[in-house]
Design an enzyme around this catalytic site. Structure first.
Site, PDB file in Angstrom:
ATOM      1  N   TRP A 294       1.043  -1.028   0.234  1.00 36.28           N
ATOM      2  CA  TRP A 294       0.209   0.122   0.013  1.00 36.28           C
ATOM      3  C   TRP A 294       0.820   1.153   0.104  1.00 36.28           C
ATOM      4  CZ3 TRP A 294      -4.206  -0.878  -1.850  1.00 36.28           C
ATOM      5  CH2 TRP A 294      -4.772  -2.325  -1.696  1.00 36.28           C
TER       6      TRP A 294
ATOM      7  N   ASP B 265      -1.158   7.036   5.807  1.00 34.15           N
ATOM      8  CA  ASP B 265      -2.599   5.350   5.866  1.00 34.15           C
ATOM      9  C   ASP B 265      -2.181   4.870   7.360  1.00 34.15           C
ATOM     10  OD1 ASP B 265      -3.604   4.144   5.401  1.00 34.15           O
ATOM     11  OD2 ASP B 265      -2.840   3.010   3.562  1.00 34.15           O
TER      12      ASP B 265
ATOM     13  N   LYS C 281     -11.228  -1.982   6.177  1.00 29.41           N
ATOM     14  CA  LYS C 281     -11.181  -2.694   7.268  1.00 29.41           C
ATOM     15  C   LYS C 281     -11.502  -2.622   8.583  1.00 29.41           C
ATOM     16  CE  LYS C 281      -8.432  -3.023   3.896  1.00 29.41           C
ATOM     17  NZ  LYS C 281      -7.462  -2.333   3.041  1.00 29.41           N
TER      18      LYS C 281
HETATM   19  C1  PLP Z   1      -6.727  -1.577   1.986  1.00 37.09           C
HETATM   20  C2  PLP Z   1      -6.132  -1.002   1.610  1.00 37.09           C
HETATM   21  C3  PLP Z   1      -6.219   0.158   1.003  1.00 37.09           C
HETATM   22  C4  PLP Z   1      -6.943   0.676  -0.177  1.00 37.09           C
HETATM   23  O1  PLP Z   1      -8.190   0.614  -0.088  1.00 37.09           O
HETATM   24  P1  PLP Z   1      -9.331   0.932  -1.130  1.00 37.09           P
HETATM   25  O2  PLP Z   1     -10.216   1.332  -0.303  1.00 37.09           O
HETATM   26  O3  PLP Z   1      -9.114  -0.807  -1.865  1.00 37.09           O
HETATM   27  O4  PLP Z   1      -8.439   1.441  -2.090  1.00 37.09           O
HETATM   28  C5  PLP Z   1      -5.123   1.185   1.337  1.00 37.09           C
HETATM   29  N1  PLP Z   1      -4.740   0.905   2.661  1.00 37.09           N
HETATM   30  C6  PLP Z   1      -4.123  -0.027   3.229  1.00 37.09           C
HETATM   31  C7  PLP Z   1      -3.186   0.176   4.553  1.00 37.09           C
HETATM   32  C8  PLP Z   1      -5.342  -0.890   2.731  1.00 37.09           C
HETATM   33  O5  PLP Z   1      -5.418  -1.888   4.018  1.00 37.09           O
END
Ligand code: PLP
Length: 362
Positions: A102, A172, A196
């Site tokens: 990511w 993030d 998540k």
């Molecule tokens: C799942 C995830 C993403 C991507 O998310 P989307 O909503 O599918 O674009 C980005 N960063 C992390 C840490 C993730 O676990």
């Protein structure tokens, strides 16, 4: 069939109480004769829902008044672009710490909009650790330093934020969002895709400091991708993801009722300890991450034998333990034990692993 223990990395398990409440509200939300899915985002009813959600979120996380909370669409991946479009605006340069897929995607995306510099990485050991971030070669003219705080795929987590040497920190937090208390003022911006650890798919919550919300964005940035557009309209510039905001609101109440993020963290530590303690003494399974960097949310583990891993995934599924297969790029197994995974679910998993070990250890 009853409910399973769902170890999915995302979209993932939600609190049963929240699902039941949503079920009860489905046909007639609080006497208004319609569901949240059917009401105008400009209605009084929905206005209450979004305002209460934001208020509860601010209380839960401790968001100071000089930070905006935005409910946005486009997923985590959209933030990978929206961040450089809005924040790489002074020196057109930003530093990225690449600790997994990511973070790498965010770094690759940022290169489109400016000079993205990879200042550290844990790629050399398949992202199984968090690099030492106490004295990194931070660029003098970096507009921000970017991290992915919990690496969903590889199962590592920062327990200490990097020393950014005075530069803005951008994070993030998708997969450890609301799992523990966080000091908002250490960040210029952080965001989490809610699917998540918080709610259903389809929304990101971005928390951004006021002074970073400007019209000074990358040339050609679409109106929808300027943070200012949604900030000026309290996330109601256009139709938001109403359902997702509503469910997240219920999850915020659930978290507040159980005692807030301190208590959530205590429970998450207890769950993770149970699983890691077992892994540490197991003769069949072993974890793949350096001990001090192990995520409390995503726990990857392997037997070292592909066929045995596949057998484990199949047999655990039959026992009501779902989605334990590791990410397609890593293999093995991964147990995501987010906020809504009860302690009993992890206990059941450990019990199953003990039994599997007895039967399969040669
Ligand atoms: C799942 C995830 C993403 C991507 O998310 P989307 O909503 O599918 O674009 C980005 N960063 C992390 C840490 C993730 O676990």
């Amino acid at each position: 069939m009853g409910r399973v223990y769902n170890f999915s990395a995302g979209p993932a398990v939600l609190p049963e109480e929240v699902l039941k409440e949503a079920q009860a509200d489905m046909l007639d939300y609080k006497g208004c004769g319609m569901s949240v899915n059917e009401m105008s985002h400009r209605s009084k009813m929905f206005d209450d829902i979004i305002k209460t959600a934001e208020k509860d979120f601010r209380e839960l996380v401790g968001v100071p008044d000089n930070y905006k909370v935005l409910f946005l669409q486009g997923g985590g991946n959209m933030q990978f672009a929206q961040i450089p479009m809005n924040l790489m605006n002074k020196h057109h340069k930003a530093d990225y710490i690449v600790t997994g897929q990511w973070a790498r995607k965010a770094y690759e995306e940022a290169k489109i909009y400016g000079d993205a510099v990879k200042i550290a990485s844990s790629e050399d050991k398949t992202f199984s650790y968090i690099p030492d971030c106490s004295d990194l070669p931070i660029d003098e003219d970096a507009d921000y330093v970017y991290i992915c705080e919990n690496n969903t795929i590889y199962g590592t987590e920062y327990f200490q934020l990097p020393n950014t040497k005075g530069k803005l920190l951008v994070a993030d937090v998708s997969s450890n969002f609301l799992s523990r208390p966080i000091d908002v003022e250490k960040y210029g911006l952080f965001f989490g895709g809610v699917q998540k650890n918080v709610g259903p798919a389809g929304m990101v919550i971005t928390v951004i400091r006021d002074d970073l919300i400007t019209d000074d964005v990358y040339p050609g940035t679409p109106t929808m991708l300027k943070y200012k557009t949604q900030a000026d309209k309290d996330s109601l510039y256009n139709t938001p993801n109403c359902w997702c905001i509503y469910i997240c609101g219920l999850v915020f109440k659930w978290l507040k009722n159980l005692g807030g993020l301190e208590e959530m963290n205590r429970r998450n530590e207890k769950k993770a300890k149970l699983l890691y303690d077992y892994l540490d003494q197991s003769k069949l399974f072993h974890g793949t991450v350096r001990k001090q960097d192990r995520s409390l949310m995503n726990v990857p583990f392997v037997t070292g034998d592909k066929d045995l891993d596949a057998k484990f995934v199949a047999e655990s599924k039959a026992a009501g333990l779902e989605n334990l297969k590791g990410h397609r790029t890593v293999g093995g197994m991964r147990a995501s034990i987010y906020n809504a995974m009860p302690y009993e679910g992890v206990a059941k998993l450990v019990e199953f692993m003990e039994d599997f070990e007895k039967k399969n250890l040669k």
